[in-house]
Design a protein around this motif. Structure first.
Motif, PDB file in Angstrom:
ATOM      1  N   GLY A 123      23.053  31.364  -8.758  1.00 50.10           N
ATOM      2  CA  GLY A 123      23.831  30.668  -7.750  1.00 50.10           C
ATOM      3  C   GLY A 123      23.041  30.399  -6.481  1.00 50.10           C
ATOM      4  N   TYR A 124      23.534  29.469  -5.695  1.00 50.70           N
ATOM      5  CA  TYR A 124      22.946  29.211  -4.394  1.00 50.70           C
ATOM      6  C   TYR A 124      24.010  28.642  -3.462  1.00 50.70           C
ATOM      7  N   TYR A 125      23.767  28.800  -2.167  1.00 51.33           N
ATOM      8  CA  TYR A 125      24.709  28.320  -1.169  1.00 51.33           C
ATOM      9  C   TYR A 125      24.279  26.991  -0.559  1.00 51.33           C
ATOM     10  N   GLY A 126      22.999  26.699  -0.607  1.00 43.51           N
ATOM     11  CA  GLY A 126      22.517  25.457  -0.030  1.00 43.51           C
ATOM     12  C   GLY A 126      22.325  25.529   1.477  1.00 43.51           C
ATOM     13  N   GLY A 127      22.323  26.730   2.043  1.00 43.65           N
ATOM     14  CA  GLY A 127      22.119  26.891   3.471  1.00 43.65           C
ATOM     15  C   GLY A 127      20.646  27.043   3.803  1.00 43.65           C
ATOM     16  N   HIS A 128      20.371  27.396   5.050  1.00 43.11           N
ATOM     17  CA  HIS A 128      18.982  27.553   5.482  1.00 43.11           C
ATOM     18  C   HIS A 128      18.819  28.884   6.219  1.00 43.11           C
ATOM     19  N   ILE A 129      19.424  29.929   5.680  1.00 46.52           N
ATOM     20  CA  ILE A 129      19.304  31.260   6.269  1.00 46.52           C
ATOM     21  C   ILE A 129      17.914  31.808   5.963  1.00 46.52           C
ATOM     22  N   ARG A 130      17.234  32.279   6.996  1.00 44.09           N
ATOM     23  CA  ARG A 130      15.856  32.743   6.812  1.00 44.09           C
ATOM     24  C   ARG A 130      15.559  33.866   7.792  1.00 44.09           C
ATOM     25  N   GLN A 131      14.815  34.850   7.316  1.00 42.73           N
ATOM     26  CA  GLN A 131      14.265  35.899   8.160  1.00 42.73           C
ATOM     27  C   GLN A 131      12.778  36.018   7.834  1.00 42.73           C
ATOM     28  N   ASN A 132      12.014  36.440   8.810  1.00 42.85           N
ATOM     29  CA  ASN A 132      10.575  36.604   8.630  1.00 42.85           C
ATOM     30  C   ASN A 132      10.189  38.062   8.824  1.00 42.85           C
ATOM     31  N   VAL A 133       9.109  38.442   8.170  1.00 42.63           N
ATOM     32  CA  VAL A 133       8.556  39.781   8.338  1.00 42.63           C
ATOM     33  C   VAL A 133       7.088  39.633   8.719  1.00 42.63           C
ATOM     34  N   VAL A 134       6.681  40.318   9.763  1.00 40.50           N
ATOM     35  CA  VAL A 134       5.262  40.417  10.099  1.00 40.50           C
ATOM     36  C   VAL A 134       4.864  41.868   9.859  1.00 40.50           C
ATOM     37  N   GLY A 135       3.755  42.054   9.152  1.00 42.51           N
ATOM     38  CA  GLY A 135       3.396  43.420   8.787  1.00 42.51           C
ATOM     39  C   GLY A 135       1.901  43.594   8.613  1.00 42.51           C
ATOM     40  N   ALA A 136       1.502  44.851   8.464  1.00 41.20           N
ATOM     41  CA  ALA A 136       0.110  45.202   8.199  1.00 41.20           C
ATOM     42  C   ALA A 136       0.098  46.433   7.308  1.00 41.20           C
ATOM     43  N   ASN A 138      -2.407  49.386   5.284  1.00 44.19           N
ATOM     44  CA  ASN A 138      -3.689  50.034   5.031  1.00 44.19           C
ATOM     45  C   ASN A 138      -3.706  50.378   3.545  1.00 44.19           C
ATOM     46  N   PRO A 139      -4.452  49.625   2.722  1.00 42.37           N
ATOM     47  CA  PRO A 139      -4.405  49.850   1.270  1.00 42.37           C
ATOM     48  C   PRO A 139      -4.925  51.222   0.853  1.00 42.37           C
ATOM     49  N   THR A 140      -5.738  51.838   1.695  1.00 41.89           N
ATOM     50  CA  THR A 140      -6.300  53.142   1.346  1.00 41.89           C
ATOM     51  C   THR A 140      -5.280  54.255   1.545  1.00 41.89           C
ATOM     52  N   SER A 141      -4.593  54.250   2.684  1.00 43.19           N
ATOM     53  CA  SER A 141      -3.627  55.313   2.984  1.00 43.19           C
ATOM     54  C   SER A 141      -2.202  54.949   2.581  1.00 43.19           C
ATOM     55  N   GLY A 142      -1.923  53.654   2.444  1.00 45.36           N
ATOM     56  CA  GLY A 142      -0.568  53.206   2.151  1.00 45.36           C
ATOM     57  C   GLY A 142       0.303  53.070   3.385  1.00 45.36           C
ATOM     58  N   GLN A 143      -0.251  53.239   4.578  1.00 43.51           N
ATOM     59  CA  GLN A 143       0.554  53.103   5.798  1.00 43.51           C
ATOM     60  C   GLN A 143       0.940  51.642   5.999  1.00 43.51           C
ATOM     61  N   LEU A 144       2.221  51.401   6.198  1.00 50.99           N
ATOM     62  CA  LEU A 144       2.747  50.060   6.408  1.00 50.99           C
ATOM     63  C   LEU A 144       3.434  49.994   7.765  1.00 50.99           C
ATOM     64  N   VAL A 145       3.052  49.005   8.563  1.00 52.24           N
ATOM     65  CA  VAL A 145       3.707  48.725   9.844  1.00 52.24           C
ATOM     66  C   VAL A 145       4.346  47.348   9.715  1.00 52.24           C
ATOM     67  N   SER A 146       5.626  47.217  10.072  1.00 47.58           N
ATOM     68  CA  SER A 146       6.288  45.920   9.898  1.00 47.58           C
ATOM     69  C   SER A 146       7.394  45.722  10.921  1.00 47.58           C
ATOM     70  N   LEU A 147       7.686  44.455  11.187  1.00 45.09           N
ATOM     71  CA  LEU A 147       8.803  44.050  12.026  1.00 45.09           C
ATOM     72  C   LEU A 147       9.525  42.899  11.347  1.00 45.09           C
ATOM     73  N   ILE A 148      10.850  42.918  11.377  1.00 43.24           N
ATOM     74  CA  ILE A 148      11.649  41.785  10.923  1.00 43.24           C
ATOM     75  C   ILE A 148      11.908  40.912  12.146  1.00 43.24           C
ATOM     76  N   VAL A 149      11.549  39.639  12.046  1.00 37.91           N
ATOM     77  CA  VAL A 149      11.599  38.761  13.219  1.00 37.91           C
ATOM     78  C   VAL A 149      12.239  37.424  12.837  1.00 37.91           C
ATOM     79  N   PRO A 150      12.805  36.690  13.807  1.00 37.75           N
ATOM     80  CA  PRO A 150      13.457  35.415  13.493  1.00 37.75           C
ATOM     81  C   PRO A 150      12.487  34.282  13.246  1.00 37.75           C
ATOM     82  N   HIS A 151      11.265  34.391  13.810  1.00 31.43           N
ATOM     83  CA  HIS A 151      10.264  33.344  13.657  1.00 31.43           C
ATOM     84  C   HIS A 151       8.896  33.947  13.981  1.00 31.43           C
ATOM     85  N   CYS A 152       7.853  33.132  13.874  1.00 30.93           N
ATOM     86  CA  CYS A 152       6.502  33.613  14.156  1.00 30.93           C
ATOM     87  C   CYS A 152       5.861  32.755  15.245  1.00 30.93           C
ATOM     88  N   ASP A 153       5.435  33.396  16.317  1.00 28.44           N
ATOM     89  CA  ASP A 153       4.685  32.723  17.368  1.00 28.44           C
ATOM     90  C   ASP A 153       3.886  33.790  18.122  1.00 28.44           C
TER      91      ASP A 153
END
Length: 265
Positions: A123-136, A138-153
């Motif tokens: 199914g789909y609604y046909g809307g334009h709902i969107r959220q963005n995630v910016v993250g980083a 560390n593949p060695t330790s597995g540490q993940l830092v992230s933020l959920i944001v409305p857009h990127c600038d």
């Protein structure tokens, strides 16, 4: 087969079919090639299972513009890869890989297993709902830092750098924290405060050198797969829950974002 046999024999030719003078593989043709050239008797089902266990999946390639200066671009990659590999192997350097990703309230349908003759729907609604995630990550330790944001600038990326600087404190002595990024304009704004973080920019056309890309694909293909909503707050909460779930599974993060493929480039 052992894990090492899979990663050393099968995955290199899956990642780069040109090693076997091929442009692409089907599971059947790869089985035949492994039998003929590696004396490796392996069934279709077993091969597919191995690939799934290594987080490989069938995907249609995304078309991207062919670079006009391909020779210069390839030379930049050849110079960059050993430099990046040396950073990752340096015990005095913490290397994070950063990127942004968008998530829709109407996600793109993903491949799924169904009975022959059936016609799966989503199914789909046909809307334009969107959220963005910016993250980083560390593949060695597995540490993940992230933020959920409305857009990127630039302002949003600065907020992320402020967050990362708190979650990854300045190391003592000669240790360094590096953040590998693509060349998005907001990553290169001169007024950014990087704190103690050293930016390192990928060569053009090199998303394959950024393992956090695989984490976004994993999130879209697993926790967020088929999730429908017409409410932005619900989408944000779902993303929050799925990212918190990822943070509890360090082995998954290091596996999905494994940088071992750099040794095959």
């Amino acid at each position: 087969m052992s894990y090492d046999e899979v990663t050393q024999t099968i995955l290199p030719v899956v990642d780069d079919p040109s090693c076997a003078k091929r442009h692409h593989w089907t599971a059947v043709s790869l089985c035949g090639w492994l039998t003929e050239n590696k004396d490796l008797e392996i069934s279709y089902r077993t091969l597919v299972r191995y690939l799934h266990e290594q987080n490989y999946a069938r995907r249609i390639p995304r078309p991207v513009p062919e670079p006009l200066d391909r020779d210069r671009w390839e030379q930049q990659r050849k110079q960059f890869i050993p430099e990046l590999r040396a950073l990752i192997e340096d015990s005095k350097v913490e290397v994070f890989f950063g990127d942004e990703a968008g998530f829709e309230g109407d996600p793109r349908p993903r491949q799924r297993w169904v009975k022959r003759g059936s016609r799966p729907t989503q199914g789909y609604y046909g809307g334009h709902i969107r959220q963005n995630v910016v993250g980083a990550i560390n593949p060695t330790s597995g540490q993940l830092v992230s933020l959920i944001v409305p857009h990127c600038d630039t302002e949003v990326f600065q907020a992320f750098l402020d967050t990362m600087a708190r979650e990854v404190p300045k190391p003592k002595g000669e240790r360094r924290v590096c953040l590998v990024l693509d060349n998005a304009s907001w990553h290169k704004t001169k007024r950014l405060n990087w704190h103690h973080i050293e930016p390192i920019f990928l060569p053009p056309y090199s998303p394959d050198l950024n393992p956090i890309e695989r984490l976004w694909h994993y999130l879209k293909g697993h926790g967020m797969a088929g999730y429908l909503t017409r409410n932005g707050e619900e989408l944000c909460q779902k993303l929050y829950d799925e990212i918190r779930s990822l943070l509890t599974d360090n082995n998954l993060l290091t596996s999905v974002c494994n940088v071992g493929s750099l040794n095959r480039n």
